[in-house]
Write an enzyme that holds these catalytic residues in place. Structure first.
Site, short mmCIF file in Angstrom:
data_model
loop_
_atom_site.label_atom_id
_atom_site.label_comp_id
_atom_site.label_asym_id
_atom_site.label_seq_id
_atom_site.Cartn_x
_atom_site.Cartn_y
_atom_site.Cartn_z
N THR A 1 0.84 -1.21 0.00
CA THR A 1 0.00 0.00 0.00
C THR A 1 0.87 1.26 0.00
OG1 THR A 1 -1.59 -1.23 1.35
CG2 THR A 1 -1.91 1.13 1.21
N ARG B 1 7.77 -2.74 2.77
CA ARG B 1 7.94 -2.85 4.23
C ARG B 1 8.27 -4.28 4.58
NH1 ARG B 1 3.00 1.09 6.23
NH2 ARG B 1 3.81 2.90 5.12
N SER C 1 6.23 3.43 8.76
CA SER C 1 5.08 4.13 9.32
C SER C 1 4.77 3.76 10.76
CB SER C 1 3.87 3.86 8.42
OG SER C 1 2.79 4.61 8.87
N HIS C 2 3.60 3.18 10.98
CA HIS C 2 3.12 2.89 12.33
C HIS C 2 3.63 1.54 12.84
CE1 HIS C 2 0.66 1.32 9.18
NE2 HIS C 2 0.25 0.37 9.99
N LYS D 1 10.12 3.98 0.41
CA LYS D 1 9.22 4.25 -0.70
C LYS D 1 9.74 5.43 -1.51
CE LYS D 1 5.90 7.22 1.58
NZ LYS D 1 4.53 7.67 1.59
N ASP E 1 2.03 9.21 14.31
CA ASP E 1 2.63 7.88 14.17
C ASP E 1 4.13 7.96 13.89
OD1 ASP E 1 2.45 8.89 11.60
OD2 ASP E 1 2.19 6.92 10.69
N ASP F 1 6.05 8.01 11.24
CA ASP F 1 6.59 8.96 10.25
C ASP F 1 5.78 10.25 10.15
OD1 ASP F 1 4.47 7.50 9.15
OD2 ASP F 1 5.19 7.79 7.10
N ASP G 1 2.58 11.00 9.51
CA ASP G 1 1.49 11.31 8.58
C ASP G 1 0.11 10.95 9.12
OD1 ASP G 1 1.83 8.59 8.33
OD2 ASP G 1 2.16 8.59 6.16
N ARG G 2 0.07 10.18 10.22
CA ARG G 2 -1.24 9.83 10.79
C ARG G 2 -1.58 10.73 11.97
NH1 ARG G 2 -2.38 3.44 10.66
NH2 ARG G 2 -1.59 3.06 8.56
N THR H 1 -7.88 2.18 -0.96
CA THR H 1 -6.99 2.47 0.16
C THR H 1 -5.58 2.76 -0.36
OG1 THR H 1 -8.25 1.13 1.67
CG2 THR H 1 -5.93 1.44 2.22
N GLU I 1 -8.71 9.15 5.25
CA GLU I 1 -8.92 7.71 5.32
C GLU I 1 -9.24 7.32 6.76
OE1 GLU I 1 -6.27 5.27 2.57
OE2 GLU I 1 -4.91 6.74 3.42
N SER J 1 -7.91 5.06 8.28
CA SER J 1 -6.68 4.59 8.93
C SER J 1 -5.91 5.75 9.56
CB SER J 1 -5.81 3.85 7.93
OG SER J 1 -5.55 4.67 6.81
N LYS K 1 -0.60 12.33 3.52
CA LYS K 1 -1.43 12.69 4.67
C LYS K 1 -0.53 13.34 5.70
CE LYS K 1 -1.51 7.94 6.49
NZ LYS K 1 -1.00 7.09 5.43
N ARG L 1 -8.72 -7.02 7.43
CA ARG L 1 -9.43 -5.89 8.04
C ARG L 1 -10.92 -6.01 7.72
NH1 ARG L 1 -5.08 -3.02 9.57
NH2 ARG L 1 -3.53 -2.24 8.08
C1 G16 Z 1 -0.59 3.52 4.45
C2 G16 Z 1 -1.24 4.22 3.30
C3 G16 Z 1 -2.66 4.56 3.65
C4 G16 Z 1 -3.41 3.33 4.09
C5 G16 Z 1 -2.68 2.66 5.23
C6 G16 Z 1 -3.28 1.34 5.62
O1 G16 Z 1 -0.48 4.39 5.53
O2 G16 Z 1 -0.56 5.39 2.95
O3 G16 Z 1 -3.24 5.12 2.52
O4 G16 Z 1 -4.70 3.64 4.46
O5 G16 Z 1 -1.35 2.40 4.85
O6 G16 Z 1 -3.17 0.46 4.56
P1 G16 Z 1 -3.51 -1.07 4.70
O7 G16 Z 1 -4.94 -1.12 5.13
O8 G16 Z 1 -3.26 -1.63 3.34
O9 G16 Z 1 -2.61 -1.63 5.78
P2 G16 Z 1 0.85 4.48 6.38
O10 G16 Z 1 0.55 5.46 7.47
O11 G16 Z 1 1.08 3.07 6.89
O12 G16 Z 1 1.90 4.91 5.43
#
Ligand code: G16
Length: 544
Positions: free
Chosen positions: A18, A22, A113-114, A126, A278, A280, A282-283, A345, A364, A366, A377, A497
């Site tokens: 996504t 990772r 990320s998280h 990325k 989070d 990085d 962005d959340r 997503t 989103e 998330s 974001k 999910r």
């Molecule tokens: C990334 C994407 C988001 C997505 C999230 C969850 O966020 O940038 O657009 O909503 O993953 O994705 P999934 O449901 O496929 O795990 P982040 O904050 O992890 O970079």
């Protein structure tokens, strides 16, 4: 500058998910693993020689080592300039801003990320394109192809660069600029929001706040902006020092992982406002005294009140949400006569809509929301949006939410995650759901009647590219929905999910607990998916 070409062989599984690639740190530490992926990025680019690349990450374990490797590979591949955040740090939205502001060719962001960090945890990488946003699928598909056929990579030979001092270094034709990671971002935020008003409200004691940086990248950004610029009391930002392992925590801003903040906000004498971000940056998670705002509601409230924010005072062009995000923002768009887009997503799907001016705000479920100010974001942006809103409306967070529901109705919402499920079992669940799709419409399940059942497919309104298999949707005649998806960001097995949503117009039911209000839909989701039965799980790993 001396460069050297090394032979290599392809690794399996370097397919970006996504949001980039990772994997466990140990996977990235295999010989030539990172080099293969970085060379494959460069092999996917055209006409970048002499141009600028932005580099930074969330500071997690392996960030520093990876940056030194990427610097030398970028040098050997012919980039003309590298802009790097001091200490190798840049939050994801700050990186997006730097790419746009300095008109860079692109950027590499190092983050998972998280996901947790540390020698046994996760790392990620990325590529972002020149609009500052994540590379679109067309690019990541081509990049993946390169990873499967790679046979050599090229790297320059020079000493490691000092990442800790701001300044410039010239190596041959390459200029390397180490910049303050916070300054440009803080300036952008000051241009969007009414800092004077927020400052006055904080000084007058009308707004008190706590921000949990979760020992991740937003620590320095939040401390500077919230405490030094806006005058929040010292210590308002906590867990503020970025650590390579996030202090052993899971830097995911939800009530499960940001439990310190949650305890403060739901406990005795909470401040007016609470938020977390989070790994990085962005959340975001938004809370008020004794109240949690779902990300879907937060987006809807932002859209409904955008005119109160200086940068959006003239109005917004449209809004977008990812498919599993609740339909709360659709109701606002409908009332304001604004276009509203439903995307798969992944933040990358908003890029074209933002570039084309079709939308101004997007978000989103998330825990992500953002606007046209960058192409990622943006956690702190959302926090400042809410602070600006509180200062303008002079209401509590709870009152803003309750009033919003009274006007638009409430989309009662929650997500159940089943993490680290065996991949074959998870795929079996999705196949089983897929097989039922044709027979579901018209069927009555408990007190619900299925209106439609499909697998979401998206055609980008700008470049007309098509993205299939973006989640199973089951819609009911009263507007309720159940959505099933496999996450594209996990690193162990599969994460299933389940997104559950029920619309409630009647204000007397708005205070109901989401798990209770959604209990029947939760039952139906299990009946349809057999997830618990097939996986042997008895309950979700995380509920958000
Ligand atoms: C990334 C994407 C988001 C997505 C999230 C969850 O966020 O940038 O657009 O909503 O993953 O994705 P999934 O449901 O496929 O795990 P982040 O904050 O992890 O970079």
């Amino acid at each position: 500058m001396q460069t050297k070409t090394y032979a290599t062989t392809a690794y399996e599984g370097q397919k970006p998910g996504t949001s980039g690639l990772r994997k466990k740190v140990k996977v990235f530490q295999q010989p030539k693993y990172l080099e293969n992926f970085v060379q494959s990025i460069f092999n996917s680019l055209v006409d970048f020689q002499g141009k600028t690349l932005v580099l930074g990450g969330d500071g997690r374990y392996y960030n520093r080592q990876a940056i030194q490797i990427i610097i030398k590979m970028a040098a050997a591949s012919g980039f003309g300039e590298l802009i790097i955040g001091q200490g190798g740090l840049l939050s994801t939205p700050a990186a997006s801003n730097i790419i746009r502001k300095y008109q860079a060719f692109g950027g590499i962001v190092l983050s998972a990320s998280h996901n947790p960090g540390g020698p046994d945890e996760d790392f990620g990488i990325k590529y972002n394109v020149s609009n500052g946003g994540p590379a679109p699928e067309k690019f990541t598909d081509a990049l993946y192809e390169h990873t499967t056929t790679i046979s050599n990579y090229v790297i320059a030979e020079f000493d490691d660069i000092d990442l800790d001092s701001v300044g410039e270094t010239q190596i041959g034709e390459l200029k390397i600029r180490v910049i303050d990671p916070v300054a440009d971002y803080a300036q952008l935020m000051a241009e969007i929001f009414d800092f004077d008003l927020i400052k006055q409200s904080i000084a007058a004691g009308l707004i008190t706040l706590r921000f949990d940086a979760m020992h991740a990248i937003t620590g320095p950004y939040a401390t500077h902006i919230l405490e030094e610029v806006l005058g929040a009391a010292p210590g308002s930002v906590f867990n503020a020092v970025p650590l390579e392992d996030f202090g052993g925590g899971h830097p995911d801003p939800n009530m499960v992982h940001a439990h310190e903040l949650t305890e403060i906000m739901l406990g005795a004498n909470p401040p007016v406002f609470g938020a977390a971000s989070d790994g990085d940056g962005d959340r975001n998670m938004i809370m008020g005294a004794h109240v949690f705002v779902t990300p879907s509601d937060s987006l809807a409230i932002m859209a409904a009140n955008a005119r109160l924010i200086p940068a959006y005072a003239k109005g917004i062009s449209g809004v977008a949400r990812s498919m599993p995000t609740s339909q709360a923002v659709d109701r606002v768009a409908n009332a304001l006569n604004l276009p509203c887009y439903e995307t798969p997503t992944g933040w990358k799907f908003f890029g074209n809509l933002l570039d084309a001016g079709k939308i101004t705000l997007c978000g989103e479920e998330s825990f992500g929301s953002g606007s046209n100010h960058v192409r990622e974001k943006d956690g702190l942006w959302a926090v400042l949006f809410w602070l600006n809103l509180l200062a303008r409306k002079r209401q509590s967070v709870a009152d803003i939410v309750t009033e919003h529901w009274q006007k638009f109705g409430r989309d009662i919402y929650c997500r159940h995650d089943y993490e680290a499920v065996d991949s074959d079992i998870a795929n079996g669940v999705v196949d089983h759901l897929r097989e039922q799709l044709d027979s579901l419409p018209g069927k009555t399940l408990g007190s619900y009647t299925v209106k439609f059942a499909d697998e979401f497919s998206y055609t980008d309104p700008v470049d007309h590219s098509v993205s299939n298999h973006q989640g199973i949707r089951i819609g009911f005649s009263d507007g309720s929905r159940i959505v099933f998806r496999l996450s594209g960001t996990g690193t162990i097995g599969a994460t299933v999910r389940i997104y559950l949503e029920k619309y409630e117009r009647d204000a007397k039911n708005h205070a109901e607990d989401a798990q209770i209000a959604l209990a029947e839909l939760i039952e139906i989701a299990e009946q349809l998916s057999q997830l618990k039965q097939r996986s042997g799980r008895t309950e979700p790993t995380v509920i958000t």
